[in-house]
Design an enzyme around this catalytic site. Structure first.
Site, short mmCIF file in Angstrom:
data_model
loop_
_atom_site.label_atom_id
_atom_site.label_comp_id
_atom_site.label_asym_id
_atom_site.label_seq_id
_atom_site.Cartn_x
_atom_site.Cartn_y
_atom_site.Cartn_z
N GLU A 96 0.86 -1.19 0.00
CA GLU A 96 0.00 0.00 0.00
C GLU A 96 0.89 1.24 0.00
O GLU A 96 1.78 1.36 0.85
CB GLU A 96 -0.91 0.00 1.24
CG GLU A 96 -1.58 1.30 1.56
CD GLU A 96 -2.49 1.78 0.45
OE1 GLU A 96 -2.30 2.92 0.01
OE2 GLU A 96 -3.37 1.01 0.02
N ASP B 189 5.06 1.85 -3.52
CA ASP B 189 4.36 1.77 -4.80
C ASP B 189 4.38 0.32 -5.29
O ASP B 189 5.41 -0.35 -5.22
CB ASP B 189 5.04 2.69 -5.80
CG ASP B 189 4.40 2.62 -7.18
OD1 ASP B 189 3.44 3.35 -7.42
OD2 ASP B 189 4.87 1.80 -8.00
N ASP C 19 -5.57 -4.67 -6.88
CA ASP C 19 -6.75 -3.92 -6.45
C ASP C 19 -6.40 -2.43 -6.43
O ASP C 19 -6.66 -1.73 -5.47
CB ASP C 19 -7.16 -4.38 -5.05
CG ASP C 19 -8.67 -4.53 -4.95
OD1 ASP C 19 -9.37 -3.96 -5.79
OD2 ASP C 19 -9.13 -5.21 -4.02
#
Length: 293
Positions: free
Chosen positions: A109, A136, A157
């Site tokens: 994340e 990243d 996602d």
């Protein structure tokens, strides 16, 4: 950019804000209404949430698209090493850890504030098997390739509900993700089913992976792209895993048989033009392409 796909809000009207902050990347808002707690990143729009859970039944999945992601288990029902790009509230990670407590689950994340909020307000947990890294997603994958790591399941996602970060859309990125898969590895990508980006994304995935499954239903506007490193098994072969998966996933509100019934090969649907341009690091204008049809 590592965000969970926005889904339609499970409730109308106002909610109680229990946490609000401005991180380096976005606004982060946690809201309660009765038993439901949700995370969102947009101050002005109350109609979208990134992640939700029922406080009295945290095991029950709220969003349809999250349930669709479990279609990946139809292709590989014993993943030992899982990579999730995009944390949100950590729902997917928590559920997979309950299903496969011995599996290694790595969450990536970009926003450390999101990881903190997931821990404090959504019960996201870490241990020796479950980790979260603020980085990243593409950079993480590049470094994992250099370390010669491999994953049995990669879950993409990476959404904020309006676009996919362009560097996570391209042929080059998908090739990197494909090379990170184990011999039996699979990839699921949570994405749109009706935007102007649809054909470009479809063409790019097909260029990298060959045929893939579209997984969707009429409950929202999401589709899951499901593919793997090896050629896809036929439907009859895949159907043999459904009884065991059905028993495993029912407690989480996942009807894997219904999901299976809504899987269709992209080659059979043929719903994009064969001359559609493939997205590359030199050509990936996601913000311009992603307009409603």
């Amino acid at each position: 950019m590592l965000l969970l796909l926005v889904a339609c809000s499970p409730w109308p009207g106002n909610a109680e804000i229990v946490h609000s902050e401005r991180s380096l990347y976005r606004n982060i808002i946690v809201e309660d209404k009765g038993d439901l707690r949700c995370l969102r990143f947009n101050v002005k729009q109350n109609k979208s949430n990134q992640s939700c859970f029922y406080k009295s039944q945290p095991q029950q999945l709220v969003f349809n698209y999250t349930k669709l992601l479990f279609s990946g288990l139809i292709l590989n029902n014993r993943p030992k090493k899982i990579l999730i790009i995009g944390l949100g509230g950590g729902t997917m990670s928590n559920t997979l850890h309950q299903l496969y407590p011995e599996a290694r689950i790595e969450n990536v994340e970009i926003d450390p504030a999101v990881i903190k909020v997931a821990r404090e307000y959504f019960g996201f947990f870490e241990n020796e098997q479950v980790t979260a890294t603020d980085q990243d997603g593409r950079l993480f994958i590049k470094r994992a390739l250099m370390k010669k790591q491999q994953y049995d399941w990669i879950i993409l996602d990476a959404f904020n509900g309006e676009y996919i970060p362009e560097h996570l859309l391209t042929r080059e990125f998908l090739l990197e993700a494909k090379h990170l898969l184990s011999d039996t590895g699979i990839l699921t990508s949570n994405t749109f089913s009706n935007s102007g980006l649809y054909a470009y994304e479809s063409a790019t995935y097909y260029d990298v992976f060959g045929d893939y499954f579209n997984v969707r239903n009429n409950k929202n506007e999401n589709r899951i792209i499901l593919t793997g490193k090896q050629p896809l098994p036929d439907i009859k072969t895949l159907s043999q895993y459904l009884p065991v998966l059905d028993t495993q996933l029912k407690p989480y509100g996942v009807d894997i048989k219904e999901i299976f019934a809504n899987m269709a090969l992209a080659s059979q649907e043929a719903d994009w033009s064969q001359d559609t341009r493939v997205l590359t690091d030199q050509y990936s204008p996601a913000n311009l392409l992603n307009i409603d049809k």
